[in-house]
Design a protein around this motif. Structure first.
Motif, PDB file in Angstrom:
ATOM      1  N   HIS A 290      15.696 -11.080   5.286  1.00 29.91           N
ATOM      2  CA  HIS A 290      14.454 -10.519   5.809  1.00 29.91           C
ATOM      3  C   HIS A 290      14.673 -10.201   7.282  1.00 29.91           C
ATOM      4  O   HIS A 290      15.171 -11.036   8.029  1.00 29.91           O
ATOM      5  N   GLY A 337       0.216  -6.484   8.467  1.00 33.23           N
ATOM      6  CA  GLY A 337       1.305  -6.022   7.618  1.00 33.23           C
ATOM      7  C   GLY A 337       2.396  -5.262   8.340  1.00 33.23           C
ATOM      8  O   GLY A 337       3.356  -4.819   7.708  1.00 33.23           O
ATOM      9  N   GLU A 340       5.969  -6.833   8.119  1.00 33.88           N
ATOM     10  CA  GLU A 340       6.452  -6.730   6.738  1.00 33.88           C
ATOM     11  C   GLU A 340       6.891  -5.303   6.431  1.00 33.88           C
ATOM     12  O   GLU A 340       7.913  -5.082   5.763  1.00 33.88           O
ATOM     13  N   ARG A 344      10.679  -4.080   5.307  1.00 35.82           N
ATOM     14  CA  ARG A 344      10.904  -3.293   4.100  1.00 35.82           C
ATOM     15  C   ARG A 344      11.646  -1.991   4.432  1.00 35.82           C
ATOM     16  O   ARG A 344      12.573  -1.589   3.712  1.00 35.82           O
TER      17      ARG A 344
END
Length: 393
Positions: A290, A337, A340, A344
């Motif tokens: 991540h 978000g 995140e 991604r």
């Protein structure tokens, strides 16, 4: 935009126990970390940068592609990019897939020419730009303690002026391959190979006057040569650690013997006299599981390392630093978000890179049975291969 005064005067004596708070602390003052810092401060978010060196040690990364140069200009705008100390790059020459060199010129590139740079010079240029915007940048600074504190972070660091304690809401992990923040948080790193570069920096010989990057594939891996400013030249062999060990390439005599077996580079450079020092650096294809989490984000090589064959290290550092800073600004503004989304996007970009990497290595079929090439031709693009953790010096 709020300004926070640097608690240190670089010329002052030790300031034991100094404390400061920032919305963001950037760990690492290379291209990616400084790109993030510049983007943050221009968006009105105060930050400081902690850099473990004084910018004097050698750093890899010697070529700015035309696209990377355009990105650098954009990052430094409206100030002009001072290219004193840079060397114009006219293109590249590659002996790859056949025994005949193929040339690619930058003359028709819409972004203009590329540049050969002394990486320390480039990083120092960005550091000066950061400091001109009153962003504290502490050189020769080592983080000695890092922990969560509420919704933020508390750090202790050792500086030439003495210890300091910092508090912040978010961290930018720009610590390179070590990914110091992510590692402490237990984020795993996946590796796809065990690539390593072994380099020599020498005076540029009379036979190597063209200002272009030169690449040559060989049975054991591939070589590149790039001119540097001030009449210097870097020569690098890239292969897997175990291959380099078997061939003795981690020692000057073995490296020199292998260089003499190259076809085009050895003819152009000639005999290398007195190679005594090698620059060895792991540069395997790898990425964090991540690239971001609550209150932190990884940029540049900390997020993912790309094969130097891509010639995208500096460009990736500039782009990930900017993208991460924008995600942090959104997160600090209440967009839960944003980080995140950044993680991604980084994962998706890495998948695209793996596909391009495989396609480029597939072009070279002459030594498909040799360990180095077989590993890259046989492995599916998405298959995780854990790099051998072989010791080397």
């Amino acid at each position: 935009m709020s300004r926070i005064t640097d608690p240190f005067d670089p010329a002052a004596s030790a300031v034991t126990g100094a404390r400061a708070s920032y919305p963001v602390v950037v760990l690492g003052g290379g291209v990616a970390g400084l790109s993030a810092a510049l983007t943050l401060v221009r968006a009105g978010v105060s930050a400081c940068v902690l850099e473990r060196t004084d910018y004097s040690p050698w750093r890899p990364g010697e070529t700015l592609s035309p696209v990377a140069y355009a990105e650098l200009q954009q990052l430094l705008a409206p100030e002009p990019l001072e290219t004193e100390g840079f060397l114009a790059s006219h293109g590249l020459e590659a002996t790859w897939g056949s025994g005949h060199p193929h040339r690619h010129s930058f003359l028709t590139n819409p972004y203009g020419s590329g540049w050969h740079v002394e990486r320390r010079h480039l990083d120092a240029l960005l550091a000066r730009q950061v400091q001109s915007l009153q962003v504290p940048l502490w050189r020769s600074t080592c983080v000695t303690h890092l922990e969560r504190e509420g919704h933020g972070w508390r750090l202790r660091a050792r500086t030439p002026q003495g210890p300091v304690e910092l508090r912040c809401e978010a961290l930018v992990d720009a610590t390179g391959r070590s990914a110091q923040v992510a590692r402490q948080l237990g984020v795993r790193r996946h590796s796809w190979d065990a690539l390593c570069s072994v380099s020599v920096i020498t005076d540029r010989p009379p036979g190597f006057q063209e200002q272009r990057l030169v690449v040559e594939a060989t049975p054991l891996g591939w070589w590149y040569a790039a001119p540097l400013p001030q009449g210097r030249l870097i020569l690098s062999l890239l292969s897997d650690v175990d291959v380099l060990q078997r061939q003795g390439a981690l020692q000057p005599a073995g490296w020199s013997a292998l260089f003499s077996t190259t076809r085009h580079l050895s003819e152009r450079v000639g005999r290398l006299a007195g190679v005594t020092r090698l620059q060895v650096r792991r540069c395997e294809t790898s990425r964090l599981e991540h690239a971001a989490g609550a209150g932190w984000v990884a940029v540049g090589d900390a997020s993912a390392m790309w094969d130097p064959l891509s010639s995208s290290g500096i460009l990736k550092g500039l782009r990930t630093g900017r993208a991460a800073a924008r995600a942090l600004c959104a997160a600090l503004g209440g967009n839960s978000g944003a980080l995140e989304d950044y993680a991604r996007q980084e994962a998706e970009e890495f998948i695209r890179y793996l596909s391009a990497r495989r396609a480029h290595y597939t072009l070279e079929q002459r030594w498909a049975a040799e360990d180095f090439w077989r590993r890259r031709l046989d492995a599916p693009a998405g298959l995780e291969l854990v790099a051998a953790d072989a010791a080397y010096t």
